[in-house]
Design a protein around this motif. Structure first.
Motif, mmCIF file in Angstrom:
data_model
loop_
_atom_site.group_PDB
_atom_site.id
_atom_site.type_symbol
_atom_site.label_atom_id
_atom_site.label_comp_id
_atom_site.label_asym_id
_atom_site.label_seq_id
_atom_site.Cartn_x
_atom_site.Cartn_y
_atom_site.Cartn_z
ATOM 1 N N GLY A 71 -5.400 -10.102 17.401
ATOM 2 C CA GLY A 71 -4.125 -9.688 16.838
ATOM 3 C C GLY A 71 -3.074 -9.455 17.894
ATOM 4 N N PHE A 72 -1.884 -9.113 17.426
ATOM 5 C CA PHE A 72 -0.743 -8.848 18.301
ATOM 6 C C PHE A 72 -0.266 -7.403 18.170
ATOM 7 C CE2 PHE A 72 -0.156 -13.490 17.267
ATOM 8 C CZ PHE A 72 -0.562 -13.959 18.502
ATOM 9 N N PHE A 73 -1.118 -6.509 17.682
ATOM 10 C CA PHE A 73 -0.738 -5.111 17.533
ATOM 11 C C PHE A 73 -1.359 -4.279 18.655
ATOM 12 C CE2 PHE A 73 -4.437 -6.084 15.061
ATOM 13 C CZ PHE A 73 -5.265 -4.965 15.060
ATOM 14 N N GLY A 74 -0.597 -3.281 19.100
ATOM 15 C CA GLY A 74 -1.008 -2.481 20.251
ATOM 16 C C GLY A 74 -1.540 -1.120 19.862
ATOM 17 N N PRO A 75 -1.748 -0.255 20.856
ATOM 18 C CA PRO A 75 -2.267 1.084 20.598
ATOM 19 C C PRO A 75 -1.329 1.902 19.718
ATOM 20 C CG PRO A 75 -2.387 0.536 22.938
ATOM 21 C CD PRO A 75 -1.558 -0.523 22.284
ATOM 22 N N LEU A 76 -1.888 2.881 19.040
ATOM 23 C CA LEU A 76 -1.068 3.806 18.267
ATOM 24 C C LEU A 76 -0.153 4.594 19.204
ATOM 25 C CD1 LEU A 76 -3.752 5.272 15.825
ATOM 26 C CD2 LEU A 76 -2.082 3.469 15.335
ATOM 27 N N THR A 77 1.038 4.894 18.726
ATOM 28 C CA THR A 77 1.937 5.756 19.489
ATOM 29 C C THR A 77 1.480 7.210 19.352
ATOM 30 O OG1 THR A 77 3.427 6.135 17.628
ATOM 31 C CG2 THR A 77 3.832 4.169 18.989
ATOM 32 N N ASP A 78 2.029 8.080 20.185
ATOM 33 C CA ASP A 78 1.692 9.509 20.086
ATOM 34 C C ASP A 78 2.016 10.043 18.692
ATOM 35 O OD1 ASP A 78 0.799 9.565 22.693
ATOM 36 O OD2 ASP A 78 2.689 10.325 23.520
ATOM 37 N N ALA A 79 3.165 9.627 18.158
ATOM 38 C CA ALA A 79 3.555 10.101 16.833
ATOM 39 C C ALA A 79 2.592 9.608 15.768
ATOM 40 C CB ALA A 79 4.977 9.646 16.519
ATOM 41 N N GLN A 80 2.126 8.378 15.888
ATOM 42 C CA GLN A 80 1.163 7.855 14.917
ATOM 43 C C GLN A 80 -0.164 8.596 14.998
ATOM 44 O OE1 GLN A 80 1.513 3.633 16.054
ATOM 45 N NE2 GLN A 80 2.088 3.199 13.936
ATOM 46 N N ARG A 81 -0.591 8.927 16.213
ATOM 47 C CA ARG A 81 -1.858 9.649 16.359
ATOM 48 C C ARG A 81 -1.793 11.046 15.765
ATOM 49 N NH1 ARG A 81 -2.205 6.662 21.317
ATOM 50 N NH2 ARG A 81 -0.974 8.253 22.407
ATOM 51 N N GLN A 82 -0.613 11.630 15.751
ATOM 52 C CA GLN A 82 -0.458 12.987 15.223
ATOM 53 C C GLN A 82 -0.301 13.020 13.707
ATOM 54 O OE1 GLN A 82 2.857 14.601 17.416
ATOM 55 N NE2 GLN A 82 1.836 14.335 19.397
ATOM 56 N N ALA A 83 0.020 11.871 13.101
ATOM 57 C CA ALA A 83 0.230 11.816 11.658
ATOM 58 C C ALA A 83 -1.099 11.805 10.911
ATOM 59 C CB ALA A 83 1.031 10.566 11.302
ATOM 60 N N LEU A 84 -1.089 12.309 9.683
ATOM 61 C CA LEU A 84 -2.297 12.243 8.861
ATOM 62 C C LEU A 84 -2.707 10.793 8.642
ATOM 63 C CD1 LEU A 84 -4.472 13.459 7.025
ATOM 64 C CD2 LEU A 84 -2.779 13.468 5.163
ATOM 65 N N PHE A 115 -1.607 7.120 10.025
ATOM 66 C CA PHE A 115 -0.795 6.553 11.103
ATOM 67 C C PHE A 115 0.200 5.519 10.616
ATOM 68 C CE2 PHE A 115 -4.675 3.909 11.082
ATOM 69 C CZ PHE A 115 -4.145 2.625 11.044
ATOM 70 N N TRP A 116 -0.088 4.857 9.507
ATOM 71 C CA TRP A 116 0.804 3.794 9.032
ATOM 72 C C TRP A 116 2.085 4.337 8.407
ATOM 73 C CZ3 TRP A 116 -4.174 4.605 7.144
ATOM 74 C CH2 TRP A 116 -4.255 5.216 5.887
ATOM 75 N N THR A 117 2.179 5.664 8.220
ATOM 76 C CA THR A 117 3.421 6.235 7.693
ATOM 77 C C THR A 117 4.459 6.432 8.790
ATOM 78 O OG1 THR A 117 2.642 8.520 7.970
ATOM 79 C CG2 THR A 117 2.137 7.424 5.883
ATOM 80 N N ARG A 143 -0.067 -0.821 2.410
ATOM 81 C CA ARG A 143 -0.062 0.627 2.642
ATOM 82 C C ARG A 143 1.251 1.161 3.200
ATOM 83 N NH1 ARG A 143 -4.295 0.414 7.725
ATOM 84 N NH2 ARG A 143 -2.833 -0.318 9.327
ATOM 85 N N LEU A 144 2.164 0.294 3.613
ATOM 86 C CA LEU A 144 3.391 0.734 4.260
ATOM 87 C C LEU A 144 4.323 1.438 3.274
ATOM 88 C CD1 LEU A 144 4.124 -2.429 6.420
ATOM 89 C CD2 LEU A 144 3.041 -0.290 7.160
ATOM 90 N N HIS A 145 5.008 2.461 3.767
ATOM 91 C CA HIS A 145 5.975 3.187 2.940
ATOM 92 C C HIS A 145 7.352 2.539 3.076
ATOM 93 C CE1 HIS A 145 3.567 7.201 2.490
ATOM 94 N NE2 HIS A 145 2.830 6.119 2.266
ATOM 95 N N ARG A 146 7.377 1.268 2.735
ATOM 96 C CA ARG A 146 8.608 0.481 2.771
ATOM 97 C C ARG A 146 8.424 -0.704 1.826
ATOM 98 N NH1 ARG A 146 7.756 -2.655 8.622
ATOM 99 N NH2 ARG A 146 6.893 -0.673 9.379
ATOM 100 N N PRO A 147 9.476 -1.376 1.441
ATOM 101 C CA PRO A 147 9.310 -2.547 0.568
ATOM 102 C C PRO A 147 8.493 -3.632 1.268
ATOM 103 C CG PRO A 147 11.591 -1.792 0.561
ATOM 104 C CD PRO A 147 10.896 -1.039 1.659
ATOM 105 N N VAL A 148 7.562 -4.228 0.530
ATOM 106 C CA VAL A 148 6.769 -5.348 1.039
ATOM 107 C C VAL A 148 6.636 -6.382 -0.068
ATOM 108 C CG1 VAL A 148 5.455 -3.968 2.704
ATOM 109 C CG2 VAL A 148 4.571 -4.272 0.375
ATOM 110 N N GLU A 149 6.321 -7.598 0.324
ATOM 111 C CA GLU A 149 6.100 -8.664 -0.632
ATOM 112 C C GLU A 149 4.893 -8.334 -1.514
ATOM 113 O OE1 GLU A 149 6.646 -13.451 -0.134
ATOM 114 O OE2 GLU A 149 5.355 -12.439 1.322
ATOM 115 N N HIS A 150 4.944 -8.747 -2.779
ATOM 116 C CA HIS A 150 3.834 -8.501 -3.694
ATOM 117 C C HIS A 150 2.565 -9.150 -3.139
ATOM 118 C CE1 HIS A 150 1.350 -8.653 -7.348
ATOM 119 N NE2 HIS A 150 2.154 -7.725 -7.849
#
Length: 317
Positions: free
Chosen positions: A128-141, A143-145, A218-225
């Motif tokens: 894949g092309f995705f990297g490590p979680l950011t500090d803010a993502q690690r602190q969230a319940l 991370f994808w929010t 799972r994203l809290h944003r509009p996504v394609e069906h």
């Protein structure tokens, strides 16, 4: 090229691997799983076997088997065999192949993973092309929010990514392996259109799409069906990470909320999604995942659901 090459696959024997995302790579005492003894590895894999799995994906967030010395790899595979498990595929996670600082190192690691997959008899590798979680993502319940890193979208980055995947794809083809590219938000393959364009540009028959549309639903944003996405990517589907989420969209306020759910209860209808892929000749392994709670047990429930909806033996061509 895929796990099913050369044999008939049906619900009784389709390779469905447990993910190891429930198990950390760094232990409470500061060691990593790379340093564990065979007995410690065995204690972890006993959980997987006790959950009824016959396959696992070591998932390099838990253990980088491509970085084990040959003797240690043999030791690990002995543990795998002792629990009557096999490894049909290997996933790499957060090893962004175009990371500005670490991309070349991740590419070299990817080649080691391919060699290791061939050595142990795995048939596919996910990149894949995705990297490590950011500090803010690690602190969230969940991370994808929280928004994470984004891939650049310039033509040079695209060309570099295509070049690196062709490099890996040719190596994989020489070894008789399939590569699948994991769909993930804000990456070059973060949409169905982007993923299809990318594998089309790579233009190698063994480089496919890991249709992990759960990462997008799972994203809290509009996504394609999800069904529109599957219509686009089904012809290119390879080694597939499957997980599901409930998704609630409030049209009056624009609020979007999601939460993990077992495969059969979430927003994505996997009975339909899988049939779409099967219609295009899909014969690759599945990896069942779940975040939250006892993720391994929910993954086992997901495995059982897949066994119920995959083709019956008498209907397999």
């Amino acid at each position: 090229m895929s796990e099913g090459a050369g044999r008939k696959l049906d619900r009784t024997n389709w390779p469905i691997a447990a993910a190891m995302i429930q198990y950390p790579g760094v232990l409470p005492d500061g060691r990593t799983t790379q340093d564990q003894s065979a007995e410690e590895w065995s204690a972890t894999l006993a959980d997987v076997a006790d959950a009824g799995f016959t396959e696992l994906d070591p998932t390099d967030g838990w253990l980088r088997i491509a970085d084990l010395e040959p003797s240690r790899l043999g030791e690990f595979m002995g543990v795998v065999a002792s629990h009557r498990l096999t490894i049909p595929a290997i996933s790499t996670a957060r090893k962004n192949l175009i990371d500005p600082s670490l991309g070349e190192a991740h590419l070299a690691y990817g080649h080691r993973v391919l060699d290791t997959a061939a050595t142990i008899g795995a048939g596919a590798v996910s990149f894949g092309f995705f990297g490590p979680l950011t500090d803010a993502q690690r602190q969230a319940l969940w991370f994808w929010t929280v928004e994470g890193e984004r891939n650049p979208t310039d033509a040079g980055t695209w060309s570099l990514a295509v070049e690196r995947l062709r490099d890996l794809g040719r190596h994989a083809a020489d070894l008789g392996l399939e590569i699948s590219l994991e769909m993930y938000e804000d990456t070059l393959i973060g949409t169905a259109d982007g993923a299809v364009r990318f594998v089309t540009d790579v233009d190698l028959p063994n480089v496919k799409i890991n249709a992990d549309i759960g990462n997008l639903i799972r994203l809290h944003r509009p996504v394609e069906h999800w069904q529109v996405m599957m219509e686009k990517i089904a012809p290119f589907a390879g080694f597939w990470h499957v997980k599901n989420y409930t998704r609630i969209e409030d049209e009056t306020t624009g609020a979007i909320m999601t939460a993990p759910a077992p495969l059969e209860f979430g927003t994505i209808n996997y009975r339909t999604a899988i049939r779409m892929a099967l219609a295009h000749g899909f014969r690759s392994p599945f990896l069942v995942e779940h975040y939250g709670g006892d993720g391994l047990s929910v993954s086992a429930t997901n495995r059982d659901y897949l066994r119920r909806i995959l083709p019956r033996p008498e209907t397999t061509a």
